[in-house]
Write a protein that holds these residues in place. Structure first.
Motif, PDB file in Angstrom:
ATOM      1  N   THR A 286      25.519  45.430  71.982  1.00  0.00           N
ATOM      2  CA  THR A 286      26.547  46.270  71.352  1.00  0.00           C
ATOM      3  C   THR A 286      25.979  46.899  70.087  1.00  0.00           C
ATOM      4  O   THR A 286      26.145  48.100  69.836  1.00  0.00           O
ATOM      5  N   ARG A 287      25.275  46.094  69.297  1.00  0.00           N
ATOM      6  CA  ARG A 287      24.629  46.643  68.079  1.00  0.00           C
ATOM      7  C   ARG A 287      23.609  47.705  68.454  1.00  0.00           C
ATOM      8  O   ARG A 287      23.449  48.717  67.787  1.00  0.00           O
ATOM      9  N   MET A 288      22.923  47.447  69.570  1.00  0.00           N
ATOM     10  CA  MET A 288      21.896  48.401  70.009  1.00  0.00           C
ATOM     11  C   MET A 288      22.543  49.743  70.373  1.00  0.00           C
ATOM     12  O   MET A 288      22.016  50.804  70.046  1.00  0.00           O
ATOM     13  N   THR A 289      23.701  49.687  71.048  1.00  0.00           N
ATOM     14  CA  THR A 289      24.400  50.928  71.412  1.00  0.00           C
ATOM     15  C   THR A 289      24.730  51.718  70.147  1.00  0.00           C
ATOM     16  O   THR A 289      24.542  52.941  70.092  1.00  0.00           O
ATOM     17  N   GLU A 290      25.199  51.014  69.104  1.00  0.00           N
ATOM     18  CA  GLU A 290      25.535  51.707  67.845  1.00  0.00           C
ATOM     19  C   GLU A 290      24.282  52.376  67.256  1.00  0.00           C
ATOM     20  O   GLU A 290      24.313  53.526  66.828  1.00  0.00           O
ATOM     21  N   ASN A 291      23.163  51.638  67.266  1.00  0.00           N
ATOM     22  CA  ASN A 291      21.922  52.201  66.706  1.00  0.00           C
ATOM     23  C   ASN A 291      21.461  53.429  67.486  1.00  0.00           C
ATOM     24  O   ASN A 291      21.058  54.436  66.907  1.00  0.00           O
ATOM     25  N   MET A 292      21.528  53.324  68.816  1.00  0.00           N
ATOM     26  CA  MET A 292      21.049  54.449  69.646  1.00  0.00           C
ATOM     27  C   MET A 292      21.952  55.666  69.464  1.00  0.00           C
ATOM     28  O   MET A 292      21.484  56.797  69.471  1.00  0.00           O
ATOM     29  N   THR A 293      23.254  55.421  69.275  1.00  0.00           N
ATOM     30  CA  THR A 293      24.179  56.541  69.071  1.00  0.00           C
ATOM     31  C   THR A 293      23.845  57.250  67.760  1.00  0.00           C
ATOM     32  O   THR A 293      23.772  58.476  67.709  1.00  0.00           O
ATOM     33  N   ARG A 294      23.618  56.463  66.695  1.00  0.00           N
ATOM     34  CA  ARG A 294      23.293  57.065  65.400  1.00  0.00           C
ATOM     35  C   ARG A 294      22.014  57.905  65.505  1.00  0.00           C
ATOM     36  O   ARG A 294      21.902  58.981  64.935  1.00  0.00           O
ATOM     37  N   LEU A 295      21.056  57.395  66.281  1.00  0.00           N
ATOM     38  CA  LEU A 295      19.770  58.097  66.395  1.00  0.00           C
ATOM     39  C   LEU A 295      19.794  59.189  67.470  1.00  0.00           C
ATOM     40  O   LEU A 295      18.800  59.891  67.668  1.00  0.00           O
ATOM     41  N   GLN A 296      20.927  59.297  68.189  1.00  0.00           N
ATOM     42  CA  GLN A 296      21.092  60.276  69.279  1.00  0.00           C
ATOM     43  C   GLN A 296      20.009  60.093  70.344  1.00  0.00           C
ATOM     44  O   GLN A 296      19.330  61.041  70.733  1.00  0.00           O
ATOM     45  N   LEU A 297      19.820  58.843  70.767  1.00  0.00           N
ATOM     46  CA  LEU A 297      18.820  58.531  71.791  1.00  0.00           C
ATOM     47  C   LEU A 297      19.514  57.853  72.972  1.00  0.00           C
ATOM     48  O   LEU A 297      20.573  57.240  72.810  1.00  0.00           O
ATOM     49  N   ASN A 298      18.872  57.933  74.134  1.00  0.00           N
ATOM     50  CA  ASN A 298      19.476  57.354  75.344  1.00  0.00           C
ATOM     51  C   ASN A 298      18.531  56.421  76.069  1.00  0.00           C
ATOM     52  O   ASN A 298      17.420  56.819  76.407  1.00  0.00           O
ATOM     53  N   ALA A 299      19.000  55.201  76.328  1.00  0.00           N
ATOM     54  CA  ALA A 299      18.248  54.284  77.190  1.00  0.00           C
ATOM     55  C   ALA A 299      19.254  53.683  78.149  1.00  0.00           C
ATOM     56  O   ALA A 299      20.459  53.699  77.883  1.00  0.00           O
ATOM     57  N   ASP A 300      18.760  53.126  79.268  1.00  0.00           N
ATOM     58  CA  ASP A 300      19.673  52.417  80.176  1.00  0.00           C
ATOM     59  C   ASP A 300      19.702  50.964  79.752  1.00  0.00           C
ATOM     60  O   ASP A 300      18.708  50.245  79.887  1.00  0.00           O
ATOM     61  N   LEU A 301      20.840  50.544  79.215  1.00  0.00           N
ATOM     62  CA  LEU A 301      20.955  49.182  78.695  1.00  0.00           C
ATOM     63  C   LEU A 301      21.396  48.216  79.806  1.00  0.00           C
ATOM     64  O   LEU A 301      22.332  48.514  80.549  1.00  0.00           O
ATOM     65  N   VAL A 302      20.688  47.099  79.910  1.00  0.00           N
ATOM     66  CA  VAL A 302      21.016  46.102  80.932  1.00  0.00           C
ATOM     67  C   VAL A 302      21.152  44.750  80.259  1.00  0.00           C
ATOM     68  O   VAL A 302      20.282  44.355  79.474  1.00  0.00           O
ATOM     69  N   CYS A 303      22.237  44.044  80.578  1.00  0.00           N
ATOM     70  CA  CYS A 303      22.420  42.696  80.026  1.00  0.00           C
ATOM     71  C   CYS A 303      22.067  41.690  81.115  1.00  0.00           C
ATOM     72  O   CYS A 303      22.775  41.587  82.124  1.00  0.00           O
ATOM     73  N   ALA A 304      20.943  40.995  80.960  1.00  0.00           N
ATOM     74  CA  ALA A 304      20.509  40.046  81.990  1.00  0.00           C
ATOM     75  C   ALA A 304      19.439  39.132  81.415  1.00  0.00           C
ATOM     76  O   ALA A 304      18.849  39.433  80.373  1.00  0.00           O
ATOM     77  N   ASP A 305      19.197  38.032  82.135  1.00  0.00           N
ATOM     78  CA  ASP A 305      18.086  37.151  81.795  1.00  0.00           C
ATOM     79  C   ASP A 305      16.820  37.790  82.368  1.00  0.00           C
ATOM     80  O   ASP A 305      16.703  37.958  83.592  1.00  0.00           O
ATOM     81  N   ALA A 306      15.890  38.147  81.498  1.00  0.00           N
ATOM     82  CA  ALA A 306      14.689  38.867  81.932  1.00  0.00           C
ATOM     83  C   ALA A 306      13.917  38.099  82.997  1.00  0.00           C
ATOM     84  O   ALA A 306      13.309  38.700  83.892  1.00  0.00           O
ATOM     85  N   ALA A 307      13.941  36.774  82.906  1.00  0.00           N
ATOM     86  CA  ALA A 307      13.135  35.966  83.830  1.00  0.00           C
ATOM     87  C   ALA A 307      13.717  35.960  85.241  1.00  0.00           C
ATOM     88  O   ALA A 307      13.017  35.694  86.211  1.00  0.00           O
ATOM     89  N   ASP A 308      14.999  36.284  85.348  1.00  0.00           N
ATOM     90  CA  ASP A 308      15.675  36.226  86.641  1.00  0.00           C
ATOM     91  C   ASP A 308      15.640  37.608  87.284  1.00  0.00           C
ATOM     92  O   ASP A 308      16.658  38.295  87.399  1.00  0.00           O
ATOM     93  N   ILE A 309      14.458  38.039  87.742  1.00  0.00           N
ATOM     94  CA  ILE A 309      14.294  39.453  88.126  1.00  0.00           C
ATOM     95  C   ILE A 309      15.144  39.824  89.360  1.00  0.00           C
ATOM     96  O   ILE A 309      15.493  40.977  89.533  1.00  0.00           O
ATOM     97  N   ASN A 310      15.475  38.833  90.187  1.00  0.00           N
ATOM     98  CA  ASN A 310      16.286  39.157  91.374  1.00  0.00           C
ATOM     99  C   ASN A 310      17.668  39.653  90.987  1.00  0.00           C
ATOM    100  O   ASN A 310      18.358  40.292  91.767  1.00  0.00           O
ATOM    101  N   ASN A 311      18.056  39.365  89.781  1.00  0.00           N
ATOM    102  CA  ASN A 311      19.397  39.713  89.321  1.00  0.00           C
ATOM    103  C   ASN A 311      19.491  41.130  88.759  1.00  0.00           C
ATOM    104  O   ASN A 311      20.584  41.667  88.645  1.00  0.00           O
ATOM    105  N   TRP A 312      18.355  41.706  88.324  1.00  0.00           N
ATOM    106  CA  TRP A 312      18.480  43.008  87.659  1.00  0.00           C
ATOM    107  C   TRP A 312      17.460  44.056  88.117  1.00  0.00           C
ATOM    108  O   TRP A 312      17.634  45.241  87.877  1.00  0.00           O
TER     109      TRP A 312
END
Ligand SMILES: C[S@@+](CC[C@H](N)C(=O)[O-])C[C@H]1O[C@@H](n2cnc3c(N)ncnc32)[C@H](O)[C@@H]1O
Length: 434
Positions: A286-312
């Motif tokens: 959520t904080r990251m979304t606020e930062n990216m909005t202020r900077l007018q930048l776009n990334a695809d944000l994913v909430c997941a456990d990085a180690a569990d690659i089958n999930n994301w």
């Protein structure tokens, strides 16, 4: 977390210290709650005192043991933290001894320790009378202000640099800005700062950086709301250049929140095919979304456990991966003095296991010919060169893409020590997949 019912500067400071040292809470949240009910000036005092206690805790505790016969227990324990604050004011701050004693004694009531008022008064007056502030330990570990386990680990890893590391960990850190090259340039931003009489310097190794040489409220700097710059230490600003970014690449920033390095990636190469920014903590995203909005930048944000690659993971391999692994944060202790007490020796093994699991599970998501940058803000080899050396020995399709000419597969990566070129402690290694 519940603040004392009545607002009192010293009681609230002792409460913050108690939250960190006894309950293991991060000072960030406790400070925000406590500071909300004080003026700007008092809030700054509260923070300075709490951070000072964390920096000098081993010495303060020696004085406490010398002057308090029986440790306080249960809900009276917080009074010990108030006494430490009383010592700190007398030994290390500009607060007059009289104010330090009387205002600290008065705070005893607010913390529910009314019956201990006499004891607190006697201890603080004894401290003054016996001139305890001049009686400091000559033990290197006590003087370092670090926990024993951490000092020993640092000493073992850097025997000849230990004194410089310890002093850098106890110095306040400079404020580094990263100019958003999509909105401005370092030259243009320097002109703006000069026109507002704000002093700064530049770093030859950091093309987007400006280092402020005076304290200025960040939100009052030119272009804050417009996203012309971000606050980011020089060490963290080295991640994006190490990725050797090019147009049309698919990039994964793993463990990305609150997004400092993702933003730099997008500012460095705005024509990427995609940037996936993944993190397991939704509140940090959520904080990251606020930062990216202020900077007018776009990334695809994913909430997941990085180690569990089958999930994301969708099965499409990445050209570049930044793995900014969860770590002990021992490289940024100068910015967050509470970390030294929140982190325990036993945490390091668990962190190592998590880092290695994410590292090895992510590897199949990287394209052959792709580059992975492994990074931490730790200064412990166990989380850094040891991990990468083990990875190289266990993965025949991984090779070292050197950052420094001295690197070897047994001693890979660049370890930045705190204070080096004004930077935080940080580690980077770069791997190529065949
Ligand atoms: C060092 S911080 C990242 C800082 C970020 N790269 C930046 O530059 O702003 C590490 C991050 O790892 C995240 N994290 C911890 N365990 C994780 C996991 N298993 N999977 C994904 N993210 C994780 C934490 O939530 C934290 O945000």
């Amino acid at each position: 977390m519940k603040l004392p019912a009545k607002s009192d500067l010293r009681a609230d400071t002792a409460w913050v210290i108690f939250q960190v040292l006894e309950l293991g809470k991060s000072s960030r949240e406790a400070l925000a709650l406590a500071q909300a009910r004080h003026s700007k000036q008092d809030s700054a005092w509260l923070q300075e005192m709490a951070m000072g206690v964390f920096r000098h805790l081993p010495q303060l505790q020696i004085w406490l043991r010398a002057l308090l016969d029986q440790p306080l227990k249960g809900n009276k324990k917080i009074i010990e933290h108030l006494i430490l604050l009383g010592f700190y004011q007398q030994a290390y701050s500009r607060v007059s001894d009289h104010a330090a004693v009387s205002a600290t004694v008065n705070a005893t009531d607010v913390l529910g320790g009314g019956r201990l008022k006499g004891l607190v008064n006697a201890i603080l007056r004894n401290f003054q009378r016996q001139q305890m502030a001049g009686k400091t330990s000559d033990d290197a570990i006590v003087q370092s202000g670090l926990p024993k386990w951490l000092y020993k680990r640092l000493h073992a890893a850097y025997p000849t640099q230990i004194n410089d590391i310890v002093s850098a960990m106890n110095e306040p850190a400079p404020v580094w800005l990263r100019v958003n090259r999509l909105r401005s340039s370092v030259d243009e931003y320097c002109h703006l700062l000069t026109s507002q009489d704000i002093s700064f310097c530049l770093s030859p190794d950091h093309p987007d950086a400006v280092i402020l040489t005076e304290r200025v409220p960040i939100t009052s700097l030119p272009g804050y709301a417009e996203g012309w710059f971000s606050v980011q230490d020089g060490a963290a600003q080295l991640a994006a250049p190490l990725l050797q970014l090019q147009a049309n690449q698919r990039v994964l920033d793993c463990c990305a929140a609150p997004g400092g390095k993702s933003a730099h990636i997008l500012e460095t190469e705005p024509a990427l095919q995609q940037l996936i920014a993944l993190d397991s903590e939704s509140s940090r995203l959520t904080r990251m979304t606020e930062n990216m909005t202020r900077l007018q930048l776009n990334a695809d944000l994913v909430c997941a456990d990085a180690a569990d690659i089958n999930n994301w993971w969708d099965g499409n391999q990445f050209d570049r991966i930044l793995l900014d692994a969860p770590c002990s944060a021992t490289g940024v202790i100068r910015r967050h003095p509470d970390i030294r007490w929140l982190r325990k020796a036993s945490d390091i093994e668990a962190l190592q296991a998590l880092q290695y699991k994410i590292f090895s599970n992510l590897w199949p998501t990287l394209k052959p010919g792709g580059v992975l940058v492994y990074a931490t803000c730790s200064v412990l080899p166990a989380e850094n060169s040891d991990q990468v050396a083990r990875f190289l020995s266990e993965h025949s399709d991984a090779s070292l893409l050197k950052i420094n000419s001295q690197e070897t597969p047994e001693m890979p990566g660049r370890q930045i020590l705190p204070g080096e070129q004004q930077m935080d402690g940080f580690y980077y290694a770069r791997l190529l997949k065949s």
